[in-house]
Motif scaffolding. Structure first.
Motif, mmCIF file in Angstrom:
data_model
loop_
_atom_site.group_PDB
_atom_site.id
_atom_site.type_symbol
_atom_site.label_atom_id
_atom_site.label_comp_id
_atom_site.label_asym_id
_atom_site.label_seq_id
_atom_site.Cartn_x
_atom_site.Cartn_y
_atom_site.Cartn_z
ATOM 1 N N TYR A 83 -59.686 15.400 9.241
ATOM 2 C CA TYR A 83 -58.446 15.108 8.527
ATOM 3 C C TYR A 83 -57.421 16.140 9.005
ATOM 4 O O TYR A 83 -57.718 17.336 9.039
ATOM 5 N N HIS A 85 -54.902 17.699 7.906
ATOM 6 C CA HIS A 85 -54.231 18.723 7.093
ATOM 7 C C HIS A 85 -55.164 19.735 6.446
ATOM 8 O O HIS A 85 -54.727 20.791 6.021
ATOM 9 N N THR A 91 -63.571 12.095 9.478
ATOM 10 C CA THR A 91 -63.798 10.655 9.611
ATOM 11 C C THR A 91 -64.700 10.385 10.817
ATOM 12 O O THR A 91 -64.728 11.169 11.773
ATOM 13 N N MET A 124 -56.128 9.202 13.112
ATOM 14 C CA MET A 124 -55.178 9.510 12.039
ATOM 15 C C MET A 124 -54.013 10.268 12.638
ATOM 16 O O MET A 124 -54.203 11.099 13.528
ATOM 17 N N SER A 125 -52.814 10.032 12.125
ATOM 18 C CA SER A 125 -51.631 10.709 12.668
ATOM 19 C C SER A 125 -51.699 12.207 12.396
ATOM 20 O O SER A 125 -51.956 12.628 11.270
ATOM 21 N N THR A 129 -46.546 12.465 7.030
ATOM 22 C CA THR A 129 -46.435 12.994 5.667
ATOM 23 C C THR A 129 -46.222 11.850 4.682
ATOM 24 O O THR A 129 -46.480 11.998 3.500
ATOM 25 N N HIS A 131 -47.469 8.580 5.134
ATOM 26 C CA HIS A 131 -48.537 7.566 5.069
ATOM 27 C C HIS A 131 -49.883 8.203 5.381
ATOM 28 O O HIS A 131 -49.954 9.283 5.949
ATOM 29 N N CYS A 132 -50.944 7.506 4.957
ATOM 30 C CA CYS A 132 -52.318 7.960 5.209
ATOM 31 C C CYS A 132 -53.075 6.855 5.938
ATOM 32 O O CYS A 132 -54.147 6.448 5.500
ATOM 33 N N ASP A 147 -55.699 2.140 4.908
ATOM 34 C CA ASP A 147 -54.923 3.064 4.078
ATOM 35 C C ASP A 147 -55.878 3.909 3.238
ATOM 36 O O ASP A 147 -56.586 3.391 2.375
ATOM 37 N N LEU A 148 -55.915 5.215 3.494
ATOM 38 C CA LEU A 148 -56.839 6.081 2.760
ATOM 39 C C LEU A 148 -56.456 6.209 1.291
ATOM 40 O O LEU A 148 -57.306 6.468 0.447
ATOM 41 N N LYS A 149 -55.174 6.046 0.991
ATOM 42 C CA LYS A 149 -54.746 6.196 -0.415
ATOM 43 C C LYS A 149 -55.242 5.027 -1.253
ATOM 44 O O LYS A 149 -55.778 5.208 -2.337
ATOM 45 N N GLU A 174 -44.117 9.653 13.097
ATOM 46 C CA GLU A 174 -45.317 9.332 12.322
ATOM 47 C C GLU A 174 -45.632 7.842 12.233
ATOM 48 O O GLU A 174 -46.747 7.478 11.893
#
Length: 374
Positions: A83, A85, A91, A124-125, A129, A131-132, A147-149, A174
């Protein structure tokens, strides 16, 4: 430092995998922890830091998702990614048609996405900031966005005609995504647009000769199985089974026509190559049989071949803090390539009396002092 990369005699990476290593990723937060994914489904997490403080040491495996783990991938792991951040999550995607989102501390999957076909690549980007989204390339020509969210995988990008072998988000914008397919095409997308792709890269830059009118807007004359942006996101490097590597201006879509010569590429699936970060010039590290070819990106020059693996190299990853390279191969080994230390010059010897031929031309001093010019 990159020009003096060599197989390090003092650093080993603990050998855990019992089969080939397909994918490596170093987390971008500290540059300390590395993931590897194997063709037997196993995932291993290593600590690259030298905690022993000895000159010779082994990078230890901290933990692994082994064959006996209840949630282990059933088939080959093709991509692992931290991930971007924090290191609390990573993943993995596999030929078992799944993408798994893992909690690093418990080594339990927090979420699993299922697909209709083999998963070749996901990404993943590094900069998003707002989108997920995880982009996923599978045996289907449709590019999936998970979409992880929300946990949904409803967003689909349509336009390719064959399987999608590699996907990569721009490190600059992004919402911009690049995808490479077995249909010889590379497409750039703005994932906010419903209408389809922004552009399809054309190796001929729109100048269609009569002979190539068939092959309108193809990036390569074969399957395109590797994609990598430069770190500033201004250029995109692609690699295809036509044994060619091409450098594209990512904003205009123009083929820069840099000639890298023959870049031998026999891979039937995605090829995981990488680009240096923070070097001038920047370099590309490309698995090339059982070696790794090092090219300067903007001139196309082949600088060196890194030799040390016994079998096909499948992936490599760059550690920018120390300009180190790690590579994984079918020989089950992960090798560390570390810049060679240059011999210190004793104070009492003037620089001029040293033999000069040992200096790599890139290190030579191009300045002249005004004293010499009299």
């Amino acid at each position: 430092r990159v020009l003096s990369l060599e197989l390090n005699k003092d650093r080993d990476v603990e050998r855990i995998h019992g089969s080939g290593i397909n994918t490596l990723d170093i987390e971008p937060v500290e540059g300390r922890y590395m993931l590897s994914g194997g063709s037997d489904g196993v995932i291993v997490l290593y600590d690259l830091e030298n905690l022993s403080r000895n000159p010779s040491y082994t990078c230890k495996a901290l933990c692994s998702v082994g064959r006996s783990h209840p949630d282990v991938h059933r088939f080959s792991v093709e991509t692992v990614q931290w991930y971007p951040h924090d290191t609390g999550m990573f993943t993995s995607s596999s030929f078992d048609k799944t993408l798994k989102i893992w909690d690093t501390n418990t080594l339990q999957p927090a979420d699993v996405f299922h697909f209709e076909g083999t998963v070749y690549s996901h990404h993943m980007s590094p900069v998003a900031t707002k989108h997920c989204l995880v982009a996923v390339g599978t045996k289907s020509p449709k590019v999936q966005l998970c979409d992880l969210k929300s946990g949904s995988c409803s967003h689909i990008l349509q336009g390719h005609r064959q399987e999608v072998l590699a996907v990569s988000w721009s490190p600059r914008h992004e919402y911009i995504l690049a995808t490479a397919s077995a249909d010889s095409r590379v497409k750039l997308w703005d994932v906010r647009r419903a209408s389809g792709c922004l552009t399809t890269l054309d190796q001929h830059n729109g100048e269609k000769s009569k002979a190539s009118s068939e092959a309108a807007n193809t990036a390569h004359n074969g399957r395109v199985n590797g994609l990598c942006y430069t770190n500033d996101g201004l250029y995109l490097l692609t690699i295809g089974t036509d044994d060619r590597m091409r450098l594209w201006n990512s904003s205009t879509g123009e083929n820069t026509l840099v000639n890298y010569g023959k870049v031998c590429n026999k891979s039937r699936k995605g090829l995981k190559f990488t680009i240096s970060c923070g070097c001038n010039p920047e370099f590309a590290f490309v698995p090339y049989g059982s070696t790794i070819a090092v090219y300067t990106i903007f001139t196309g020059q082949l600088i060196t071949m890194l030799r040390g693996h016994y079998s096909t190299v499948d992936c490599c990853v760059f550690q920018p803090n120390f300009q180190e390279l790690y590579s994984g191969s079918k020989d089950c080994n992960i090798l560390a390539w570390i810049p060679a230390l240059r011999e210190p010059v004793p104070d009492d010897i003037s620089e001029k009396s040293l033999p000069q031929q040992h200096l790599n031309p890139a290190y030579e001093d191009a300045w002249s002092s005004s004293d010499d010019e009299g």
